[in-house]
Design a protein around this motif. Structure first.
Motif, mmCIF file in Angstrom:
data_model
loop_
_atom_site.group_PDB
_atom_site.id
_atom_site.type_symbol
_atom_site.label_atom_id
_atom_site.label_comp_id
_atom_site.label_asym_id
_atom_site.label_seq_id
_atom_site.Cartn_x
_atom_site.Cartn_y
_atom_site.Cartn_z
ATOM 1 N N GLU A 38 0.834 -1.201 0.000
ATOM 2 C CA GLU A 38 0.000 0.000 0.000
ATOM 3 C C GLU A 38 0.867 1.249 0.000
ATOM 4 O O GLU A 38 0.638 2.197 -0.759
ATOM 5 N N GLY A 39 1.897 1.246 0.861
ATOM 6 C CA GLY A 39 2.774 2.407 0.933
ATOM 7 C C GLY A 39 3.564 2.630 -0.332
ATOM 8 O O GLY A 39 3.757 3.775 -0.772
ATOM 9 N N ALA A 40 4.023 1.550 -0.944
ATOM 10 C CA ALA A 40 4.773 1.681 -2.191
ATOM 11 C C ALA A 40 3.900 2.290 -3.286
ATOM 12 O O ALA A 40 4.364 3.114 -4.089
ATOM 13 N N GLY A 41 2.642 1.890 -3.316
ATOM 14 C CA GLY A 41 1.733 2.465 -4.300
ATOM 15 C C GLY A 41 1.510 3.943 -4.082
ATOM 16 O O GLY A 41 1.510 4.736 -5.036
ATOM 17 N N LEU A 42 1.331 4.327 -2.811
ATOM 18 C CA LEU A 42 1.144 5.738 -2.497
ATOM 19 C C LEU A 42 2.378 6.549 -2.872
ATOM 20 O O LEU A 42 2.271 7.628 -3.464
ATOM 21 N N LEU A 43 3.546 6.033 -2.506
ATOM 22 C CA LEU A 43 4.776 6.763 -2.789
ATOM 23 C C LEU A 43 4.995 6.898 -4.288
ATOM 24 O O LEU A 43 5.439 7.949 -4.771
ATOM 25 N N ALA A 44 4.686 5.849 -5.034
ATOM 26 C CA ALA A 44 4.813 5.929 -6.491
ATOM 27 C C ALA A 44 3.889 6.998 -7.056
ATOM 28 O O ALA A 44 4.283 7.772 -7.939
ATOM 29 N N ALA A 45 2.666 7.064 -6.535
ATOM 30 C CA ALA A 45 1.721 8.079 -7.017
ATOM 31 C C ALA A 45 2.206 9.481 -6.695
ATOM 32 O O ALA A 45 2.066 10.412 -7.499
ATOM 33 N N VAL A 46 2.798 9.647 -5.503
ATOM 34 C CA VAL A 46 3.318 10.948 -5.103
ATOM 35 C C VAL A 46 4.468 11.369 -6.011
ATOM 36 O O VAL A 46 4.525 12.521 -6.470
ATOM 37 N N THR A 47 5.383 10.457 -6.291
ATOM 38 C CA THR A 47 6.534 10.821 -7.120
ATOM 39 C C THR A 47 6.112 11.142 -8.551
ATOM 40 O O THR A 47 6.696 12.009 -9.207
ATOM 41 N N VAL A 48 5.106 10.445 -9.058
ATOM 42 C CA VAL A 48 4.592 10.764 -10.394
ATOM 43 C C VAL A 48 3.984 12.164 -10.405
ATOM 44 O O VAL A 48 4.192 12.953 -11.333
ATOM 45 N N GLU A 49 3.225 12.479 -9.364
ATOM 46 C CA GLU A 49 2.601 13.800 -9.279
ATOM 47 C C GLU A 49 3.642 14.912 -9.223
ATOM 48 O O GLU A 49 3.517 15.932 -9.905
ATOM 49 N N LEU A 50 4.664 14.739 -8.401
ATOM 50 C CA LEU A 50 5.659 15.805 -8.228
ATOM 51 C C LEU A 50 6.647 15.867 -9.376
ATOM 52 O O LEU A 50 7.133 16.949 -9.721
ATOM 53 N N GLY A 51 6.991 14.719 -9.954
ATOM 54 C CA GLY A 51 7.998 14.708 -10.997
ATOM 55 C C GLY A 51 9.308 15.286 -10.496
ATOM 56 O O GLY A 51 9.694 15.098 -9.335
ATOM 57 N N ALA A 52 9.977 16.034 -11.352
ATOM 58 C CA ALA A 52 11.268 16.617 -10.987
ATOM 59 C C ALA A 52 11.141 17.675 -9.901
ATOM 60 O O ALA A 52 12.131 17.993 -9.227
ATOM 61 N N ASP A 53 9.942 18.214 -9.702
ATOM 62 C CA ASP A 53 9.752 19.238 -8.667
ATOM 63 C C ASP A 53 10.111 18.718 -7.274
ATOM 64 O O ASP A 53 10.506 19.491 -6.402
ATOM 65 N N GLY A 54 9.967 17.418 -7.055
ATOM 66 C CA GLY A 54 10.211 16.886 -5.723
ATOM 67 C C GLY A 54 11.644 16.504 -5.448
ATOM 68 O O GLY A 54 12.008 16.258 -4.286
ATOM 69 N N ASP A 55 12.490 16.466 -6.467
ATOM 70 C CA ASP A 55 13.831 15.904 -6.292
ATOM 71 C C ASP A 55 14.660 16.615 -5.235
ATOM 72 O O ASP A 55 15.393 15.980 -4.483
ATOM 73 N N ALA A 56 14.586 17.924 -5.168
ATOM 74 C CA ALA A 56 15.412 18.678 -4.230
ATOM 75 C C ALA A 56 14.676 19.000 -2.927
ATOM 76 O O ALA A 56 15.169 19.800 -2.124
ATOM 77 N N HIS A 57 13.518 18.359 -2.730
ATOM 78 C CA HIS A 57 12.694 18.703 -1.571
ATOM 79 C C HIS A 57 12.215 17.501 -0.759
ATOM 80 O O HIS A 57 12.257 17.519 0.468
#
Length: 236
Positions: A42-61
């Motif tokens: 469940e957590g892996a699915g959530l985290l995957a969805a979050v990373t897709v949403e943020l894309g490169a915007d999340g890399d430095a944060h």
């Protein structure tokens, strides 16, 4: 300028108020939230969805810690060591994807929404800081020349408090830092080169006892030489 491009640090009040309704909390210059889970999948699915949403915007944060019963997410402008408008905007995007309650106060999983900071009283901070940076493999905290942080974000921050005079037998500390066996020698050498002293290597390779210039002690520990009948534990 879009929110994700806004690198201006926010005040603590503004940072917290911007996301308090989402269940994020400000801790030591980071926004933190803990999402209860029923499984790793469940957590892996959530985290995957979050990373897709943020894309490169999340890399430095964004940083994430996934366990079978919780997903811990933290946001900070890592280069500046501060929460910015970009981070609060990312928190809202993440919360929209997660779309479920965060761990409530009283839930044992909320324990992940905390940070540990080690404080060292010092008379000469510039003289001590290189030793601790070397022995703990840490780096100066962005925006704070009196603190060290783990580049991987796993170990607690080490903060140095300026003293006006010695206070014998008060605020003594002792740390154990466990490292891979094949880097221990280099870690000890780096600490000694940075102004440290070797107090004892009698129990090496289990541990070496080092001290900074003011006598604060740390053991560099490994797993080696511990599987023996009379096992010796690190000091402290």
């Amino acid at each position: 300028m879009s929110p994700v491009d806004d690198a201006s640090p926010l005040s603590r009040t503004d940072a917290q108020q911007a996301v308090v309704d989402l269940g994020w909390r400000l801790l030591l210059g980071e926004l933190v939230t803990v999402v209860p889970l029923d499984s790793l999948a469940e957590g892996a699915g959530l985290l995957a969805a979050v990373t897709v949403e943020l894309g490169a915007d999340g890399d430095a944060h964004l940083r994430a810690d996934l366990r079978s019963d919780r997903l811990r997410l933290t946001l900070q402008d890592r280069a500046r060591g501060a929460v910015t408008a970009a981070d609060t905007a990312l928190a809202r995007r993440i919360s929209a994807v997660v779309d479920r309650p965060v761990a409530p106060v009283g839930d044992p999983r909320i324990g992940d929404a905390q940070e540990l900071e080690v404080a060292i009283d010092a008379l000469d901070i510039p003289a001590l800081l290189p030793f601790w940076a070397a022995v703990l493999a840490m780096v100066p905290q962005p925006g704070d020349d009196e603190a060290l942080v783990d580049p991987a974000g796993r170990l607690p921050a080490v903060w140095f408090q300026q003293m006006d005079a010695e206070r014998p037998q008060r605020n003594r500390i002792h740390l154990d830092i466990t490292v891979p066996h094949d880097v221990a020698d280099a870690r000890v050498a780096a600490a000694l080169a940075a102004g440290g002293r070797l107090l004892s290597d009698a129990e090496a390779r289990s541990f070496w006892v080092l001290a900074d210039a003011e006598g604060n002690e740390v053991c560099v520990c490994t797993w080696q030489d511990r599987d023996r009948p009379a096992e010796v534990s690190p000091a402290g």
